[in-house]
Design a protein around this motif. Structure first.
Motif, PDB file in Angstrom:
ATOM      1  N   ARG A  66       0.742  -1.465  -0.165  1.00 29.10           N
ATOM      2  CA  ARG A  66       0.060   0.008  -0.059  1.00 29.10           C
ATOM      3  C   ARG A  66       0.829   1.197   0.124  1.00 29.10           C
ATOM      4  NH1 ARG A  66      -5.498   0.461   0.388  1.00 29.10           N
ATOM      5  NH2 ARG A  66      -6.494  -1.447   0.869  1.00 29.10           N
ATOM      6  N   PRO A  67       1.901   1.475   0.479  1.00 31.15           N
ATOM      7  CA  PRO A  67       2.744   2.498   0.856  1.00 31.15           C
ATOM      8  C   PRO A  67       3.521   2.673  -0.360  1.00 31.15           C
ATOM      9  CG  PRO A  67       2.960   1.369   2.890  1.00 31.15           C
ATOM     10  CD  PRO A  67       2.395   0.337   1.721  1.00 31.15           C
ATOM     11  N   ILE A  68       3.685   1.958  -0.959  1.00 37.84           N
ATOM     12  CA  ILE A  68       4.830   1.960  -2.204  1.00 37.84           C
ATOM     13  C   ILE A  68       4.318   2.829  -3.268  1.00 37.84           C
ATOM     14  CG2 ILE A  68       6.194   0.679  -3.831  1.00 37.84           C
ATOM     15  CD1 ILE A  68       5.934  -1.711  -1.881  1.00 37.84           C
ATOM     16  N   ARG A  69       5.295   3.633  -3.804  1.00 43.63           N
ATOM     17  CA  ARG A  69       4.939   4.425  -4.865  1.00 43.63           C
ATOM     18  C   ARG A  69       6.309   4.218  -5.812  1.00 43.63           C
ATOM     19  NH1 ARG A  69       1.130   4.446  -2.229  1.00 43.63           N
ATOM     20  NH2 ARG A  69       0.022   6.085  -1.463  1.00 43.63           N
ATOM     21  N   TYR A  70       6.156   3.508  -6.891  1.00 41.20           N
ATOM     22  CA  TYR A  70       7.112   3.248  -7.688  1.00 41.20           C
ATOM     23  C   TYR A  70       7.506   4.208  -8.901  1.00 41.20           C
ATOM     24  CZ  TYR A  70       9.442   0.016 -11.269  1.00 41.20           C
ATOM     25  OH  TYR A  70      10.224  -0.563 -12.057  1.00 41.20           O
ATOM     26  N   PHE A  71       8.768   4.597  -8.839  1.00 43.22           N
ATOM     27  CA  PHE A  71       9.083   5.555  -9.990  1.00 43.22           C
ATOM     28  C   PHE A  71       9.828   4.680 -11.205  1.00 43.22           C
ATOM     29  CE2 PHE A  71       8.281   8.184  -6.600  1.00 43.22           C
ATOM     30  CZ  PHE A  71       8.444   9.470  -6.930  1.00 43.22           C
ATOM     31  N   ARG A  72       9.028   4.762 -12.139  1.00 40.88           N
ATOM     32  CA  ARG A  72       9.666   3.851 -13.345  1.00 40.88           C
ATOM     33  C   ARG A  72      10.116   4.800 -14.225  1.00 40.88           C
ATOM     34  NH1 ARG A  72       4.877   0.370 -15.858  1.00 40.88           N
ATOM     35  NH2 ARG A  72       4.266   2.794 -16.672  1.00 40.88           N
ATOM     36  N   ARG A  73      11.414   4.597 -14.750  1.00 43.51           N
ATOM     37  CA  ARG A  73      12.072   5.254 -15.750  1.00 43.51           C
ATOM     38  C   ARG A  73      11.370   4.867 -17.131  1.00 43.51           C
ATOM     39  NH1 ARG A  73      18.268   4.073 -14.253  1.00 43.51           N
ATOM     40  NH2 ARG A  73      17.503   2.338 -14.492  1.00 43.51           N
ATOM     41  N   SER A  74      11.140   5.915 -18.034  1.00 48.35           N
ATOM     42  CA  SER A  74      10.896   5.686 -19.329  1.00 48.35           C
ATOM     43  C   SER A  74      11.675   4.810 -20.106  1.00 48.35           C
ATOM     44  CB  SER A  74      10.672   7.124 -20.333  1.00 48.35           C
ATOM     45  OG  SER A  74      10.303   6.855 -21.652  1.00 48.35           O
ATOM     46  N   ARG A  75      11.214   4.162 -21.000  1.00 45.83           N
ATOM     47  CA  ARG A  75      12.149   3.190 -21.822  1.00 45.83           C
ATOM     48  C   ARG A  75      12.594   3.741 -23.133  1.00 45.83           C
ATOM     49  NH1 ARG A  75       8.702  -0.493 -19.230  1.00 45.83           N
ATOM     50  NH2 ARG A  75       9.947  -1.744 -17.764  1.00 45.83           N
ATOM     51  N   VAL A  76      11.749   4.963 -23.340  1.00 42.44           N
ATOM     52  CA  VAL A  76      11.967   5.551 -24.843  1.00 42.44           C
ATOM     53  C   VAL A  76      13.471   6.045 -24.772  1.00 42.44           C
ATOM     54  CG1 VAL A  76      11.327   7.558 -26.271  1.00 42.44           C
ATOM     55  CG2 VAL A  76       9.564   6.212 -24.953  1.00 42.44           C
ATOM     56  N   GLN A  77      14.011   5.748 -25.825  1.00 44.25           N
ATOM     57  CA  GLN A  77      15.493   5.956 -25.851  1.00 44.25           C
ATOM     58  C   GLN A  77      15.948   7.346 -25.636  1.00 44.25           C
ATOM     59  OE1 GLN A  77      17.572   4.252 -29.179  1.00 44.25           O
ATOM     60  NE2 GLN A  77      19.610   4.392 -28.289  1.00 44.25           N
ATOM     61  N   ASN A  78      16.784   7.816 -24.988  1.00 43.18           N
ATOM     62  CA  ASN A  78      17.334   9.233 -24.701  1.00 43.18           C
ATOM     63  C   ASN A  78      16.233  10.294 -24.341  1.00 43.18           C
ATOM     64  OD1 ASN A  78      19.768   8.398 -25.902  1.00 43.18           O
ATOM     65  ND2 ASN A  78      18.985   8.776 -27.967  1.00 43.18           N
ATOM     66  N   VAL A  79      15.231   9.461 -23.690  1.00 43.48           N
ATOM     67  CA  VAL A  79      14.136  10.421 -22.998  1.00 43.48           C
ATOM     68  C   VAL A  79      14.232  10.414 -21.528  1.00 43.48           C
ATOM     69  CG1 VAL A  79      11.534  10.913 -22.994  1.00 43.48           C
ATOM     70  CG2 VAL A  79      12.631  10.263 -25.182  1.00 43.48           C
ATOM     71  N   PRO A  80      14.928  11.167 -20.788  1.00 45.46           N
ATOM     72  CA  PRO A  80      14.970  10.979 -19.239  1.00 45.46           C
ATOM     73  C   PRO A  80      14.008  11.341 -18.705  1.00 45.46           C
ATOM     74  CG  PRO A  80      16.114  13.122 -20.192  1.00 45.46           C
ATOM     75  CD  PRO A  80      15.359  12.406 -21.448  1.00 45.46           C
TER      76      PRO A  80
ATOM     77  N   SER B  95      10.261  10.003 -16.096  1.00 46.62           N
ATOM     78  CA  SER B  95       9.728   8.732 -15.228  1.00 46.62           C
ATOM     79  C   SER B  95       8.196   9.046 -14.929  1.00 46.62           C
ATOM     80  CB  SER B  95      10.403   8.778 -13.980  1.00 46.62           C
ATOM     81  OG  SER B  95      11.708   8.512 -14.014  1.00 46.62           O
ATOM     82  N   ASP B  96       7.664   8.021 -14.725  1.00 48.97           N
ATOM     83  CA  ASP B  96       6.151   8.116 -14.289  1.00 48.97           C
ATOM     84  C   ASP B  96       6.199   7.349 -12.732  1.00 48.97           C
ATOM     85  OD1 ASP B  96       6.572   5.594 -15.256  1.00 48.97           O
ATOM     86  OD2 ASP B  96       4.613   5.670 -16.421  1.00 48.97           O
ATOM     87  N   VAL B  97       5.162   7.475 -12.329  1.00 46.67           N
ATOM     88  CA  VAL B  97       4.946   7.187 -10.674  1.00 46.67           C
ATOM     89  C   VAL B  97       3.826   6.304 -10.900  1.00 46.67           C
ATOM     90  CG1 VAL B  97       4.903   7.696  -8.244  1.00 46.67           C
ATOM     91  CG2 VAL B  97       5.950   9.172 -10.079  1.00 46.67           C
ATOM     92  N   LEU B  98       3.852   5.012 -10.178  1.00 47.76           N
ATOM     93  CA  LEU B  98       2.823   4.073 -10.028  1.00 47.76           C
ATOM     94  C   LEU B  98       2.699   3.840  -8.530  1.00 47.76           C
ATOM     95  CD1 LEU B  98       4.137   1.257 -12.381  1.00 47.76           C
ATOM     96  CD2 LEU B  98       2.878   3.424 -13.001  1.00 47.76           C
ATOM     97  N   ASN B  99       1.240   3.893  -8.056  1.00 41.91           N
ATOM     98  CA  ASN B  99       0.624   3.643  -6.757  1.00 41.91           C
ATOM     99  C   ASN B  99       0.494   2.286  -6.532  1.00 41.91           C
ATOM    100  OD1 ASN B  99      -0.595   3.931  -4.412  1.00 41.91           O
ATOM    101  ND2 ASN B  99      -1.949   5.475  -5.106  1.00 41.91           N
TER     102      ASN B  99
END
Length: 778
Positions: free
Chosen positions: A425-439, A441-445
């Motif tokens: 429940r408390p985890i917020r997962y920061f996921r880096r974009s997989r698009v090349q050379n695009v730095p 992230s999005d955040v998953l609840n």
């Protein structure tokens, strides 16, 4: 009232993310450079602490800044801005506190919001000033014979101009948000423009700071074992500062004044009394425990410096049991280990921040948000778990404060021990974009995953991950393996078959074919690139044949292999199974059988329910690469590939057949057949007596029976194989192909094209030929 959501736009990696915060504790996890710490930095900057930098703009926006500087007045280019939307959830008793944030008298909601935007003061004037500075720089440069500047001076573009003048050209502006104009994902209606707070009695910054106090406990705590380090901060200094800010001080304590004049004993009693609540807070985290020294506060007893200077109060550690002795033998604080120093430091700092907030008597902000970065530094696993378990107890509010105020904590961590102590429940997962050379992230609840997943699967995953302490949330990719053998051998197999994977961050989960499919929901939610290495697990199907085909059947009395069964004695004479020449019973549906038995099915639930969703061995062998792969529909979807035993050409003497193993051990034995049957390979338990006298079909059957026998230990097989020189054996084809697929997806590219040579089908190396005198083939 509590901080409910943060929406960050155009700030570093956080191009456009929505972050849901729990009312008590939220845990930010993700790979390095995924944006976890940037959230705290954004809150600091948007609340007026510190100054923005040109590099705080998302990298994708830099080209827009340059384009605006080169465009004319009629151009379509515009200067970008950074924004943060701060949403608070309030109750009926809190409405009077947020009057300034109510969008209208018709407001009916539990959410109120403020947008803080970092925007250009006047874009046209900024462009004009840049053009003037640029021209002056060009005019000042010497010219060559053609009249051209001998070099191109700075600033070369508007981005470089703003690098040194951003604070002059940009400013913070505050707006009131109407929750009715936003959807569930906090996306505003097209054309919506929030109302500015300018012109009101209080500024936007005053309104925000009146509702929210934000404090930080940074990861760089600079604790040191070495005395006098320039960046080190010892506990004595921390406690002196804590005393000076929060505790009962000597000028207000008659007993302390008497102690200063009378004796060291009285002053030490005073210090012991005022620090007692702090030490009790430490006890909630299991310190000092049974074998760790107790912490004691001692005065340096210089009346002019006591509790005011760096060394006013000195931490000592009392040795021996607490028998009431007022003057036990002690050691100074730098004689304790870094782990406990870090623990004590964090507790004291948290209590300090908490006390400072509670000490605000007039217009105290009702919400206190504390960011704690990487509390696991120097702490062993049990201390990490104790800290995260008790941190909210340390910051607990009492009595009236609990009714009107809220303490919230955000923890950023790379510790699996901290992560799984609290569940999903408390985890917020920061996921880096997989698009090349695009730095970005999005955040998953993960609370969304928790609420939307079948309770049985959810409970299984939580229990499994807590026991396994895997690093699923920090990895570039995941490998789900069948069992302990694959887990033990995987590092060497990667080195043999896909060495570039050694430069990636992989997590390996030992899940088995019966439970692998239960990870599908989590893998899909996280969008992980995943390789599943599982077994064919062939069993007699409902159409199992009698007669001559029954020769392939597994005897009914055979039982599943015991994982830790005693291994065959490597020094004993080779012995085949006792019933080698006994007639074999016809197969019953569901009983284990050799992979090539006509009509064989699979009992592997991962192959049945996830990929490739085939029930017969024949269909599994015919499955294409596309059927074995769960492809991405979008860039951030999970990409999953399954690898299981398929037929490969096996040669024994002059005979070659297309065969497949039922399990890893069988597949390994078949693809390294000559090597495994050598007399030096007895510890592998795969050598069959009088192998040279048997044809290939019979030998494959005997290997199958040997692996299925109760006397066969899979773990001992793996350990014996690790003792062999890896250059002498080949990785089974199905594993090698799967690892190379994963290598292609997540491994960094080769630096030298010459290194990208085609590798052998078996996994990177061909087994060495045995010496002439050791031939075992017929």
């Amino acid at each position: 009232m509590h901080l409910k959501k943060l929406v960050v736009r155009n700030f570093r990696r956080l191009r456009n993310v929505v972050i849901d915060l729990a009312s008590d504790i939220s845990i930010f996890v993700g790979a390095n450079n995924s944006g976890k710490t940037s959230v705290g930095h954004a809150l600091q900057l948007f609340t007026g602490v510190g100054r923005f930098n040109i590099h705080d703009f998302s990298a994708e926006l830099w080209a827009e800044i340059v384009a605006f500087g080169e465009s004319g007045e009629e151009g379509d280019a515009s200067l970008p801005k950074m924004e943060i939307d701060i949403w608070l959830e309030i109750g009926p008793d809190d409405v009077h506190r947020v009057i300034d944030l109510l969008p209208s008298l018709a407001w009916e909601s539990t959410l109120v919001g403020m947008r803080v935007a970092y925007v250009p003061r006047n874009p046209a004037e900024t462009r004009t000033r840049y053009a003037e500075v640029r021209q002056r720089a060009l005019d000042a440069v010497a010219k060559n014979d053609d009249g051209a500047p001998v070099f191109d001076p700075s600033p070369h573009n508007l981005r470089e101009f703003l690098r040194d003048r951003l604070h002059d050209e940009y400013e913070l502006r505050h707006f009131v948000l109407d929750p009715a104009r936003f959807d569930a994902n906090m996306v505003a209606e097209v054309g919506y423009h929030p109302a500015s707070v300018s012109g009101r009695e209080r500024s936007g910054r005053e309104i925000l700071n009146g509702l929210l106090r934000i404090d930080f406990l940074n990861a760089q705590r600079h604790l040191s074992d070495s005395p006098g380090g320039s960046r080190a901060e010892d506990l004595s200094h921390v406690l002196s500062r804590f005393y000076g800010r929060n505790l009962e001080q000597k000028g207000e304590d008659i007993e302390a004044l008497r102690a200063l004049a009378a004796s060291e004993v009285s002053l030490n009693e005073h210090l012991e009394r005022v620090f007692e609540p702090t030490l009790k807070s430490l006890s909630k985290l299991g310190y000092p425990g049974l074998s760790n020294p107790r912490m004691v506060i001692r005065s340096a007893l210089d009346p002019a410096k006591i509790m005011n200077g760096r060394d006013g109060a000195i931490v000592h550690y009392a040795l021996g049991a607490d028998d009431g002795n007022p003057d036990p033998p002690t050691l100074p604080d730098h004689y304790n280990g870094l782990g406990f120093k870090n623990l004590i430091f964090m507790v004291v700092e948290l209590l300090d921040l908490h006390a400072q907030w509670l000490a605000i008597e007039d217009d105290r902000p009702p919400i206190h948000l504390v960011f704690i970065e990487e509390p696991e530094a120097h702490l062993h696993a049990q201390l990490q778990q104790a800290f995260i378990r008790k941190v909210m107890d340390i910051l607990a509010l009492k009595d009236e404060d609990r009714t009107h105020n809220t303490s919230q904590v955000v923890v950023t961590t790379h510790s699996t021990h901290i992560l799984y102590e609290r569940g999903f429940r408390p985890i917020r997962y920061f996921r880096r974009s997989r698009v090349q050379n695009v730095p970005t992230s999005d955040v998953l609840n993960l609370s969304v995953f928790y609420d939307s997943t079948d309770p049985d699967i959810r409970s299984f995953l939580e229990r499994y991950l807590k026991l396994a302490h895997c690093d699923l949330f920090f990895a570039d990719g995941a490998v789900l393996v069948e069992g302990n053998v694959e887990r033990l051998l995987l590092p060497q197999m990667i080195a043999n078959a896909a060495p570039r994977l050694q430069s990636t961050y992989l997590t390996v989960l030992e899940i088995g074919g019966a439970f692998g499919y239960r990870f599908k929901a989590l893998i899909d939610f996280l969008g992980l690139t995943t390789l599943i290495i599982t077994d064919l697990d062939s069993v007699f199907g409902p159409l199992a044949q009698d007669g001559e085909d029954a020769a392939h059947a597994q005897p009914e009395e055979a039982e599943p292999v015991a994982e830790n069964a005693p291994a065959l004695d490597a020094d004993a004479e080779d012995m085949d199974d006792e019933d080698e020449d006994a007639p074999e019973a016809a197969g019953k549906p569901g009983k284990a059988c050799i992979a090539g038995h006509p009509g064989a099915a699979t009992s592997n639930q991962t192959l049945l329910q996830w990929l490739p969703k085939c029930d017969s061995v024949a269909a599994l062998w015919e499955a294409t690469a596309e059927q074995k792969t769960q492809a991405r529909a979008n860039d951030n979807d999970a990409l999953v590939r399954v690898a299981y035993q398929c037929r490969t050409d096996v040669t024994w003497g002059d005979e070659t057949l297309a065969l497949a193993g039922r399990t890893l051990e069988e597949a390994f034995a078949l693809e390294n057949l000559k090597w495994c049957q050598h007399k030096d390979r007895k510890p592998l338990q795969l050598r069959i007596a009088r192998a040279g006298e048997k044809d290939l079909t019979t030998l494959a059957e005997r290997i199958h029976k040997r692996v299925q026998a109760k006397s066969f230990s899979k773990t001992d097989f793996a350990l014996a194989l690790l003792a062999e020189d890896p250059i002498n054996w080949s990785v089974p084809t199905y594993i090698a192909e799967g690892l190379r697929w994963l290598e292609t997806e997540i491994a960094p590219p080769l630096l030298d094209d010459n290194e990208d040579e085609e590798q052998p089908q078996g996994g990177g190396r061909e087994p060495k030929a045995d010496a002439a005198g050791d031939e075992v083939a017929p």
